[in-house]
Motif scaffolding. Sequence first.
Motif, PDB file in Angstrom:
ATOM      1  N   ARG A 125     -92.756 -20.553 -95.552  1.00  0.00           N
ATOM      2  CA  ARG A 125     -92.656 -21.110 -96.718  1.00  0.00           C
ATOM      3  C   ARG A 125     -91.940 -20.347 -97.728  1.00  0.00           C
ATOM      4  O   ARG A 125     -91.372 -20.918 -98.562  1.00  0.00           O
TER       5      ARG A 125
ATOM      6  N   SER B 138     -88.154 -21.028 -99.357  1.00  0.00           N
ATOM      7  CA  SER B 138     -88.235 -21.309-101.092  1.00  0.00           C
ATOM      8  C   SER B 138     -87.298 -20.235-101.782  1.00  0.00           C
ATOM      9  O   SER B 138     -86.758 -20.658-102.836  1.00  0.00           O
TER      10      SER B 138
ATOM     11  N   HIS C 242     -94.242 -21.021-108.678  1.00  0.00           N
ATOM     12  CA  HIS C 242     -94.410 -21.929-107.631  1.00  0.00           C
ATOM     13  C   HIS C 242     -93.283 -22.790-107.626  1.00  0.00           C
ATOM     14  O   HIS C 242     -93.297 -23.540-108.672  1.00  0.00           O
ATOM     15  N   THR C 243     -92.658 -22.822-106.334  1.00  0.00           N
ATOM     16  CA  THR C 243     -91.854 -24.060-106.092  1.00  0.00           C
ATOM     17  C   THR C 243     -91.444 -24.278-104.736  1.00  0.00           C
ATOM     18  O   THR C 243     -91.364 -23.138-104.165  1.00  0.00           O
ATOM     19  N   ARG C 244     -91.155 -25.441-104.171  1.00  0.00           N
ATOM     20  CA  ARG C 244     -90.450 -25.405-102.986  1.00  0.00           C
ATOM     21  C   ARG C 244     -88.870 -25.770-103.109  1.00  0.00           C
ATOM     22  O   ARG C 244     -88.419 -25.888-102.028  1.00  0.00           O
TER      23      ARG C 244
ATOM     24  N   THR D 194     -96.693 -19.768-102.896  1.00  0.00           N
ATOM     25  CA  THR D 194     -95.924 -20.749-102.087  1.00  0.00           C
ATOM     26  C   THR D 194     -96.314 -20.696-100.605  1.00  0.00           C
ATOM     27  O   THR D 194     -95.905 -21.639 -99.832  1.00  0.00           O
TER      28      THR D 194
ATOM     29  N   ASP E  75     -99.451 -27.855-103.645  1.00  0.00           N
ATOM     30  CA  ASP E  75     -98.167 -28.116-104.222  1.00  0.00           C
ATOM     31  C   ASP E  75     -98.353 -28.024-105.970  1.00  0.00           C
ATOM     32  O   ASP E  75     -97.202 -27.843-106.476  1.00  0.00           O
TER      33      ASP E  75
END
Length: 128
Positions: A88, A92, A57-59, A28, A33
Amino acid sequence: GGTVTPAILQRFAELAGGKDSPVVIIPTAGERDSFDAEWLRRHFLAKAGFSKLQVLHTRDRKLADRKQFVAPLRAARAVWFDGGRQWRLVDSYLHTRTHKEILGLLQRGGVVGGSSAGATIQGSYLVR
């Protein structure tokens, strides 16, 4: 720094319980993305012989706080944070279920490693 030496990889594997132990990669901090199967096959941990890799993974902080999202962390013996920008990761995951599960992995004897931002994020103080 950004260099991962063979000695670092060897020690990470030892602490994880071997290269066949489940490892979660958290990319991340980087700019991308999405991370497909080809990206995972080309990851340096895969090239180093780690066989049970999964990407987390994510935002989206709401997603990072969901029980289903963190399920891979409960089964993992290790987490690897890739490099990029440490904020980041903070934006997140800080104070989410993901954060708590990473701490839980450490409490049950797992290992967390990283390079560049992935190493920096493990400190107690970050300059932003």
